[in-house]
Design a protein around this motif. Structure first.
Motif, PDB file in Angstrom:
ATOM      1  N   TYR A  53       0.869  -1.204   0.000  1.00  0.00           N
ATOM      2  CA  TYR A  53       0.000   0.000   0.000  1.00  0.00           C
ATOM      3  C   TYR A  53       0.891   1.234   0.000  1.00  0.00           C
ATOM      4  CZ  TYR A  53      -3.710  -3.316   0.597  1.00  0.00           C
ATOM      5  OH  TYR A  53      -4.556  -4.377   0.381  1.00  0.00           O
TER       6      TYR A  53
ATOM      7  N   GLY B 221      -5.703   3.050   0.338  1.00  0.00           N
ATOM      8  CA  GLY B 221      -5.551   3.219  -1.118  1.00  0.00           C
ATOM      9  C   GLY B 221      -5.405   1.843  -1.763  1.00  0.00           C
ATOM     10  N   LYS B 222      -4.951   1.815  -3.004  1.00  0.00           N
ATOM     11  CA  LYS B 222      -4.885   0.523  -3.725  1.00  0.00           C
ATOM     12  C   LYS B 222      -3.579  -0.189  -3.391  1.00  0.00           C
ATOM     13  CE  LYS B 222      -7.103   0.862  -8.232  1.00  0.00           C
ATOM     14  NZ  LYS B 222      -8.185   0.118  -7.670  1.00  0.00           N
ATOM     15  N   ARG B 223      -3.595  -1.498  -3.552  1.00  0.00           N
ATOM     16  CA  ARG B 223      -2.321  -2.232  -3.434  1.00  0.00           C
ATOM     17  C   ARG B 223      -1.545  -1.969  -4.723  1.00  0.00           C
ATOM     18  NH1 ARG B 223      -0.930  -6.739   0.156  1.00  0.00           N
ATOM     19  NH2 ARG B 223      -3.061  -7.521   0.127  1.00  0.00           N
ATOM     20  N   VAL B 224      -0.276  -1.561  -4.588  1.00  0.00           N
ATOM     21  CA  VAL B 224       0.482  -1.085  -5.756  1.00  0.00           C
ATOM     22  C   VAL B 224       1.555  -2.115  -6.111  1.00  0.00           C
ATOM     23  CG1 VAL B 224       2.098   0.721  -6.467  1.00  0.00           C
ATOM     24  CG2 VAL B 224       0.066   1.314  -5.137  1.00  0.00           C
TER      25      VAL B 224
ATOM     26  N   TRP C 108       4.623  -6.965  -5.526  1.00  0.00           N
ATOM     27  CA  TRP C 108       3.912  -5.838  -4.896  1.00  0.00           C
ATOM     28  C   TRP C 108       4.967  -4.907  -4.259  1.00  0.00           C
ATOM     29  CZ3 TRP C 108       5.442  -7.183   0.036  1.00  0.00           C
ATOM     30  CH2 TRP C 108       5.624  -8.564   0.268  1.00  0.00           C
TER      31      TRP C 108
ATOM     32  N   ASP D 172      -2.433   1.477 -10.293  1.00  0.00           N
ATOM     33  CA  ASP D 172      -1.812   0.670  -9.221  1.00  0.00           C
ATOM     34  C   ASP D 172      -0.439   0.155  -9.639  1.00  0.00           C
ATOM     35  OD1 ASP D 172      -2.458  -1.026 -11.190  1.00  0.00           O
ATOM     36  OD2 ASP D 172      -3.453  -2.526  -9.941  1.00  0.00           O
TER      37      ASP D 172
ATOM     38  N   ASN E  49      -0.030 -10.750  -8.427  1.00  0.00           N
ATOM     39  CA  ASN E  49      -1.096 -10.038  -7.686  1.00  0.00           C
ATOM     40  C   ASN E  49      -1.384 -10.703  -6.341  1.00  0.00           C
ATOM     41  OD1 ASN E  49      -1.620 -10.053 -10.737  1.00  0.00           O
ATOM     42  ND2 ASN E  49      -2.643  -8.175 -10.020  1.00  0.00           N
TER      43      ASN E  49
ATOM     44  N   ASP F 167     -12.803  -8.665  -2.371  1.00  0.00           N
ATOM     45  CA  ASP F 167     -12.937  -8.229  -3.783  1.00  0.00           C
ATOM     46  C   ASP F 167     -13.439  -9.396  -4.632  1.00  0.00           C
ATOM     47  OD1 ASP F 167     -11.892  -5.938  -2.847  1.00  0.00           O
ATOM     48  OD2 ASP F 167      -9.812  -6.409  -3.401  1.00  0.00           O
TER      49      ASP F 167
ATOM     50  N   ALA G 255     -10.998  -2.080 -11.619  1.00  0.00           N
ATOM     51  CA  ALA G 255     -11.322  -1.300 -10.406  1.00  0.00           C
ATOM     52  C   ALA G 255     -11.349  -2.234  -9.198  1.00  0.00           C
ATOM     53  CB  ALA G 255     -12.663  -0.599 -10.577  1.00  0.00           C
TER      54      ALA G 255
ATOM     55  N   GLY H 121      -7.545  -4.677  -9.650  1.00  0.00           N
ATOM     56  CA  GLY H 121      -6.285  -4.024 -10.064  1.00  0.00           C
ATOM     57  C   GLY H 121      -5.811  -4.586 -11.391  1.00  0.00           C
ATOM     58  N   THR H 122      -4.614  -4.143 -11.812  1.00  0.00           N
ATOM     59  CA  THR H 122      -4.084  -4.555 -13.132  1.00  0.00           C
ATOM     60  C   THR H 122      -3.635  -6.010 -13.052  1.00  0.00           C
ATOM     61  OG1 THR H 122      -3.151  -2.323 -13.120  1.00  0.00           O
ATOM     62  CG2 THR H 122      -2.498  -3.777 -14.931  1.00  0.00           C
TER      63      THR H 122
END
Lengths: 369, 255, 791, 115
Positions: free
Chosen positions: C308, C335-338, C367, C401, D13, D19, D34, D37-38
């Motif tokens: 994150y 926020g999003k997991r990046v 990640w 992300d 991922n 989700d 969304a 994620g990617t």
């Protein structure tokens, strides 16, 4: 050939003019000289003594408040307040008021030195409070002006004006005239405020800021303001000397001049020293220049003290200069100490002049006829 | 104090002699002297035919004298001041060449250092400058050379990607290796390492157990490059372990 | 045809341009004007097109004045070119160096050979005044003078009178009842003139310094519970002669608040209890913004460590004015997991990509992990190849992300190169070639070779180590050593050693910070003792063994834990190493040497680090002792040059001299004292001494038990360069014949200051010290230095 | 031998159960992105297939692979197969603590990249 160049003036400001010796002058005798505490040191306070009823009152940043007999210099009483006294003292209506660097305002009985009351203001007080009609008016460095009842110190009103980000060091001492208080501000304006409730009667801009950087845009009205009859005489930095009508604030005349220490009135002459320490005498009705004395140029003069025949200035090296009121010629010169004189020389009864150096030494002079 | 400064030729020679002095120094290889003379010529005679030529040759002298930053600023000033000069094509070409040299210095090749392992910023810059030469002056001899150099640069940049991809293969970071392969195919199409990229992707998919994706990738590889060693199991070629014990052992050979 | 008088363009109707002519050109070619002119032949032009052309030509910056006229169908452009600058001279600038000024002028376009524009000059003058004002020099005056030359050129001289910086005469905090001005102003950068001002220049006013200090004032109170603290107003004023500054800050302290409770809300990803442990403030504590921020940072770190990257934690205080308590709610927005798409390196023109990538703990396609990135930064710093390393994580355009990790680094020469002349306390003038490269041509391998001979050392060394023989970091290397050493010259006792050694070196990482090392080597060592010069114990040892050459095959097992955060000037972390070296059975002499090193760096403040270090060495033999005896003989008084006659003891038996060889062989002894051990004492001179009767020449014997230690205060920011280190030290310790001889009373100690500089040619060490605890007879050495690699 | 320290290698991922529950066929590509994620693998030769793939190899252990494959027809999600690693963020936090964090000011412009 660089090495042969004379040692350039590292300060890059004009050096003080060398003092020529005075041949046809008047002799001055030093009546008495006392050391009143440590003085204002280098805090830019212009802390003068106050004269009232044959007594001289002096305060300093070490916290001592001293009363001396004006004639002999003998100490009448002394109070060690333990507070860094920086504003005044101001005396009037049987009350002595002094302000400190920690925002405390103290009132004393001038005869005995006993404390009457104490109050708190929002910033340091670096100019002389004024006393009139039962009120003590204290100008504070953050632009506010407070009024306290002189009997018990309760606060009556506060008048507030914004300040530019960079100002000239020093505040104009408030001047009480009738039911008005005249206040000079750092943004180049003068306002008249009702002594009763602090509401603004009128406000007049003395000079507009011009120039590109903060330094050139400084237009403070920090010097001594003179009120006489129905005229108010004011001077501003990078601006002008101006006469205003007391009632309405309407400008009467003005002269282009940059002044930091303020002016004085004697008879029909307005006396002022400009930023480069050229001394001017102006006709109080029209502002026309009567004479000009530049023998003391760049000596960073104080505001003028006036007696019936002389104008008195202190300078950066601790010298005191007497100029003739008639033609401005240099009449006499004394020295109070090695350090500067920044406080305005005060004139007492029978022409005695009280000058105080920033190291606290107070000397009483009387110039001969 | 003028009297003890001897007559400095740099300040007094007329323009043609200044130019001749500079030119002979340039040809003679005394690049420092040439640079000084060209600079004073430009400053003392700000216009005239000699000045334009001097500015061009100054950039070249600085480039040969291994001062790439100064050479670039001189050539950029030339292009800005004389955009319509008949030799401006050469100016753009020299600009690209300066960065090209910084990316692949002769010393590296001499000592056998694999420059593609190092920072590729100059190669990218040089690639764009050569593209500018081709866009502006398509039918000059500079464009011809620019095209070849761009092919060479694209291969260098692609080789950098493959080096990293192979490293991640060794570290069993299959997704990282796979992504580097994809990047190479998208960003450097028709580079010499395209089939290697496919091999990396196939190997990664295989290791990730995604046989459908692996088989499809192998089929694409067979279509593009049937003799690729991966197909016959001889890829990636691991150097002998002993080579790592020698000072230059593990630098991969070949451009 | 008769030339038509050119009519000014203003009052005429549009026409088609048959031709264009440019007058007044000198430097600029007509071609250049045509390129920038938005009009071509055959265009129909009117007044607006003309105005537009004039603007376009002005924008080129080449021309002072442009007029466009019409002569029949010919468009006439009259220009007057701006002069070119021939020479720029700067006079009187001291605070801002000329190069910096010239570069600044160049950026604005004022450089020799460029076109000169008076408007720019005005802009430059104002910019210089502003720069000097920012440095508190309010009395600066800048006067540029332009002298015209022939051929439309100008010379430009800029005369700078800097004046002196305005000094702060008075800083006054009004309204502070609980804390005194001194307490508050302690950490400030601005200050009134004091005895240190000549160095710290803290009395020189600058706006940035003041705003930084006001922020410190704010945190001073907020860190002590004054939630309602407020700076009502600040006044900055200057004396009429612009040389004194006066600062006043008017504050309202408000009351002290205590914490009534804390809560963690929002999407915390991991169970709240896990985060609860990180909260540093609990019910009843006084409120402290610093602890609040530390809590927030540690929660963010935990989330940023598992992907994150853009986690936000907002400490929302719910203030209860009556009970003067604060309830703090840490609102977490993960926020999003990046994910990291690509890891790119900038600035490694010499170091190979793989040498850097193999140190990374963060992988592409993985990640985002802040811990992995931080750890990677420390590992890169520990290589010693880079001066400074900065890491940025720009977002990948078009993807919410994904980020790239861009690491830019500035390479430094890592290693040393001493050629020809070298000087060291120890070995006098060295004629040698010595190369020690820790990043050999950027390959990350450590290569060193030394060819050297001088008064007492003949030496040939070659060492090679590949730290990443395998991708997991198993290192493999080898050393080839041949030395002929006259120990006497090295202040050690008089004997010479010639030895040759061949070693293989392995290193195996067993955790992130721990490595196990194994060295395996064979060596031959020949000892030449000189009777009458070499101390007796040594001669007895050799006589007892009856041989002078010692062959050995030995191995050293070591375990090291290193968590220091940089190679040259670590400011945090500890280093420990314990090594056991043993000559294997079958070697001429069977002995073992144990060595323990310890160093811990305590970060006290940004500008102060304490290093505490110790080293203990002990060696002993493990084979059985060998004793031999020799008959004592004397000169035959009757036949002086005949055979010697055995001496008898008092009961008639022949007197025997019994010698035994036991314990650590003397040529493997530890020594103490010197630049790299206990500073202030001559190299290797501490410990047991041997002196021939009647001579005052001390011969250090060294010992089998060594204990030394040091306490060092390091000032990393004194000289703000990463390659130098200034410190004050206290060294102590000594060497003892063996463990029973150990006696703390015998410790020597010295204190002093040291300067270490990692110069391109190699480490230079200079230290100045005075002995604190010494005994007469010690060899004192107040000034010590070495440069080039230490031998 | 097992004593040699090998660095953990994580790829692909990390998906969250909450989700996945909302994932159903019929969603379009933007909605899937969304939610999850990617995708870590989007093969150029299989435009209509997204692989939410993940691998874990701790201390040099054999790499474990799990892959959630989504197939599309045009913009519409039509099939969901495969599995994914269950959430183990707490364990990851403990793993990452081994590397430790730099104090904020030493980390320089870590967050410069945030748009």
């Amino acid at each position: 050939c660089g090495i042969f160049k004379s040692k350039t003036n590292r300060e890059n400001i004009e050096p003080p003019t060398e003092l020529a010796d005075i041949d046809t002058g008047v002799d001055v005798d030093q009546i008495w000289s006392e050391s009143t505490g440590k003085g204002e040191r280098q805090l830019g306070l212009r802390q003068a003594v106050a004269l009232d009823g044959g007594r001289v009152f002096a305060a300093d940043v070490e916290g001592d408040l001293t009363a001396l007999d004006a004639a002999t210099g003998r100490e009448l009483w002394q109070v060690e307040t333990g507070l860094r006294l920086s504003g005044g003292p101001g005396v009037g209506e049987d009350t002595l008021v002094v302000g400190g660097l920690d925002g405390t305002v103290l009132a004393y009985n001038p005869d005995s030195g006993s404390e009457r009351w104490r109050a708190q203001v929002s910033s340091e007080v670096i100019t002389r409070p004024a006393v009139g009609r039962g009120l003590a008016v204290v100008r504070v460095n953050d632009g506010r002006t407070y009024a306290f009842s002189i009997t018990d110190g309760t606060r009556r009103w506060v008048y507030d004006r914004g300040l530019p980000s960079l100002t000239l060091r020093g505040n104009a001492a408030p001047v009480i005239a009738g039911d008005l208080v005249i206040l000079g501000y750092d943004n180049g304006t003068v306002s008249a405020v009702s002594l009763e409730d602090g509401s603004q009667r009128w406000e007049q801009t003395i000079s507009e800021p011009k120039g590109r950087n903060e330094l050139d845009r400084m237009v403070d009205v920090d010097g001594e303001i003179v009120v006489s009859g129905s005229e108010v005489y004011v001077a501003s930095f990078n601006g002008q000397v101006q006469a205003l009508d007391l009632g309405s604030g309407r400008p009467l005349w003005n002269r282009e001049m940059s002044v930091y220490a303020g002016l004085a009135l004697s008879g029909d002459k307005i006396l002022v020293a400009d930023k480069n320490a050229n001394v001017w005498a102006l006709d109080r009705r029209t502002g026309a220049s009567l004479w000009r004395q530049d023998g003391l140029a760049y000596r960073w003069l104080t505001a003028p003290g006036v007696t019936d025949r002389h104008v008195v200035f202190g300078d950066l090296k601790g010298y005191v200069h007497w100029l003739s009121l008639e033609d401005g010629s240099l009449q006499a010169r004394e020295r109070v100490g090695r350090k500067a004189v920044r406080a305005t020389p005060q004139t007492g009864a029978d022409g005695v002049v009280y000058v105080r150096g920033i190291r606290g030494k107070l000397v009483a002079f009387r110039a001969g006829s | 104090c003028k009297w003890f400064q001897k007559e400095d030729p740099l300040e007094t020679l007329p323009v043609d002699q200044m130019y001749a002095e500079a030119k002979s120094a340039l040809v003679g290889g005394n690049l420092g002297r040439a640079t000084r003379y060209y600079q004073r010529l430009i400053a003392r005679f700000p216009y005239g035919p000699y000045t334009e030529q001097a500015q061009l040759e100054l950039a070249y002298a600085q480039h040969r004298n291994n001062e790439p930053e100064d050479a670039l600023s001189t050539i950029n000033r030339f292009i800005r001041t004389y955009p319509a000069h008949d030799k401006v094509a050469y100016a753009f070409y020299l600009k690209a060449l300066i960065n090209f040299e910084r990316g692949n210095s002769a010393l590296d090749r001499l000592v056998g250092i694999d420059a593609t392992q190092r920072d590729q910023a100059f190669n990218v810059q040089s690639f764009n400058d050569f593209a500018e030469v081709i866009r502006r002056f398509p039918d000059t001899r500079y464009a011809v050379d620019a095209r070849q150099r761009m092919v060479y640069l694209r291969n260098r940049l692609a080789r950098h990607e493959i080096n990293v991809a192979q490293y991640y293969l060794r570290r069993k970071a299959w997704v990282a290796a796979l992504k580097r392969g994809q990047y190479l195919i998208e960003v450097y199409p028709q580079s010499r390492y395209q089939s290697d990229a496919l091999a990396v992707m196939a190997e990664s998919y295989r290791q990730l157990g995604q046989d459908t994706l692996a088989d499809d990738t192998v089929r694409v590889l067979e279509a593009n490059d049937p003799q690729h060693p991966y197909l016959t199991g001889g890829w990636p070629r691991q150097g002998g372990w002993w080579r790592k014990l020698l000072p230059f052992g593990d630098e991969r050979r070949g451009s | 045809a008769q030339a038509l008088a050119p009519s000014p363009i203003r009052g005429f109707e549009p026409f088609t341009v048959a031709d264009i002519r440019v007058d007044g050109l000198q430097r600029i070619s007509a071609g250049t004007v045509y390129t920038y002119l938005p009009i071509e032949r055959g265009d129909r032009i009117d007044r607006s097109r003309v105005a537009e052309s004039i603007r376009a030509l002005f924008r080129t910056g080449f021309f002072n004045d442009i007029e466009i006229e019409r002569q029949g169908d010919i468009l006439v452009i009259k220009v007057s070119e701006r002069p070119a600058i021939n020479k720029i001279t700067l006079v009187g600038n001291k605070d801002i160096k000329s190069e910096e000024l010239l570069k600044g002028l160049k950026d604005i376009g004022l450089a020799e050979g460029e076109t000169f524009d008076r408007l720019q000059l005005q802009r430059v003058t104002q910019e210089l005044v502003r720069q000097y004002n920012n440095r508190g020099k309010y009395n600066v005056s800048i006067s540029p003078t332009v002298t015209d030359l022939d051929r439309n050129r100008v010379d430009l001289t800029i005369d700078v009178k800097e004046g002196k910086a305005a000094k702060i005469k008075h800083i006054n905090i009004v309204g502070n009842e609980t804390f005194s001005d001194e307490e508050i102003l302690d950490g400030w950068e601005s200050g009134t003139t004091n005895w240190l001002s000549w160095y710290r220049r803290d009395d020189q006013y600058s706006r940035e310094k003041l705003s930084g200090d006001l922020e410190k004032l704010n945190s001073f109170y907020l860190d002590r519970g004054y939630v309602d603290f407020n700076i009502d107003s600040t006044q900055v004023s200057i004396g009429p002669d612009r040389r004194e500054m006066y600062l006043t800050a008017n504050v309202r302290e408000g009351e002290v608040y205590t914490i009534s409770g804390t809560r963690i809300s929002g999407d915390t990803i991991i169970p709240v209890e896990e985060l609860q442990r990180l909260v540093l403030i609990k019910e009843g504590d006084t409120f402290s913004r610093r602890l609040l921020e530390l809590t927030r940072d540690s929660i963010i770190s935990v989330l940023a460590n598992i992907g994150y990257a853009f986690a936000e934690v907002e400490p929302i205080p719910e203030i209860d004015r009556d009970t003067r308590t604060v309830k703090v709610n840490f609102y977490v927005q993960p926020g999003k997991r990046v994910y990291v798409r690509r890891i790119l390196y900038k600035g490694n023109t010499r170091t190979s990509d793989e040498v850097i990538r193999r140190e990374m703990r963060q992988f592409e396609g993985m990640w985002y992990s802040q811990a992995a990135i931080d750890r990677s930064k420390i590992r890169l710093q520990r290589l010693g190849f880079f001066e400074d390393i900065s890491i940025e994580t720009p977002q990948v355009p078009g993807s919410a992300d994904q980020v790239d990790v861009v690491i830019s680094m500035k390479e430094r020469t890592s290693g040393s190169f001493v050629f020809g002349l070298g000087y060291s306390q120890l070995s006098g003038v060295i004629t040698s070639v010595s190369v020690q490269q820790n990043n050999f041509f950027g390959s990350g391998d450590r290569v060193g070779f030394t060819v050297q001979n001088n008064r007492f050392v003949k030496r040939f060394d070659f060492s090679y180590l590949d730290p990443y023989f395998t991708d997991d970091g198993i290192s493999l290397g080898y050393n080839v050593i041949y030395r002929e050493l006259d120990q006497g010259q090295a202040n050690i006792a008089n004997f010479t050693t010639d030895n040759g050694a061949l070693q293989a070196v392995f290193g195996v990482p067993i955790t992130e910070t721990d490595t196990v090392g194994v060295v395996f080597g064979i060596d031959r060592n020949q000892i030449n003792v000189i009777p009458g010069a070499t101390p007796d114990p040594f001669i007895d040892y050799i006589d007892a063994l009856g041989r002078r050459t010692f062959n050995a095959w030995r191995t050293e097992i070591s375990w090291a834990r290193d968590s220091r955060n940089a190679f040259f000037n670590p400011t945090r972390g500890t280093y420990q190493r314990i090594g056991a070296e043993i000559t294997l059975p079958g070697s001429t002499v069977e002995y073992y040497k144990l060595n323990y090193q310890f160093a811990k760096y305590w970060p006290i403040s940004r500008s102060l680090v304490l290093l505490s270090a110790a080293e203990i060495g002990y060696g002993d033999s493990y084979g059985d002792a060998i004793t031999r005896s020799f008959p004592v003989t004397a000169e035959n008084p009757f036949d002086p040059n005949g055979p010697r006659v055995p001496v008898l003891d008092d009961n008639g038996d022949p007197l025997l001299r019994v010698v035994t060889a036991d314990g650590l062989p003397f040529f493997e002894n530890f020594y103490a004292g010197g630049v790299r051990s206990i500073r202030g004492f001559e190299d290797n001179t501490l410990g047991p001494i041997f002196r021939f009767p009647g001579s005052d020449f001390n011969q250090p014997l060294g010992g089998s038990f060594k204990t030394t230690g040091t306490l060092e205060l390091i000032f990393p920011t004194l000289l703000d360069s990463d390659t130098t280190r200034v410190s004050a030290f206290l060294d102590f310790g000594n060497v003892f014949a063996d463990t029973d001889a150990f006696d703390v009373g015998e410790f020597r100690a010295s204190a002093g200051v040291a300067l270490q500089w990692q110069a391109p040619i190699g480490p230079i060490i200079l230290n100045l010290s005075t002995p604190v605890k010494k005994q007469d007879g010690d060899e004192i050495e107040r000034l010590q230095f070495t440069f080039g690699t230490q031998f | 031998c097992g004593v040699i320290y090998k660095v953990d290698v994580y790829q692909g991922n990390l998906l969250r159960a909450t989700d996945i529950e909302q994932l159903k066929t019929g969603l379009n590509k933007r909605q899937v992105i969304a939610l999850l994620g990617t995708p870590s693998v989007a093969d150029p030769f299989h435009q209509s297939r997204w692989d939410y793939l993940a691998t874990v190899s701790q201390r040099g252990s054999k790499t474990e692979v799990k892959n959630l494959v989504l197939k599309f027809e045009g913009e519409q999600l039509v099939s969901i197969e495969g599995d994914y690693f269950p959430e183990n963020d707490v364990e990851l936090v403990r793993e990452m603590r081994r590397y430790g964090n730099l104090p904020r000011e030493e980390r320089n412009r870590r967050r410069a990249g945030r748009s």
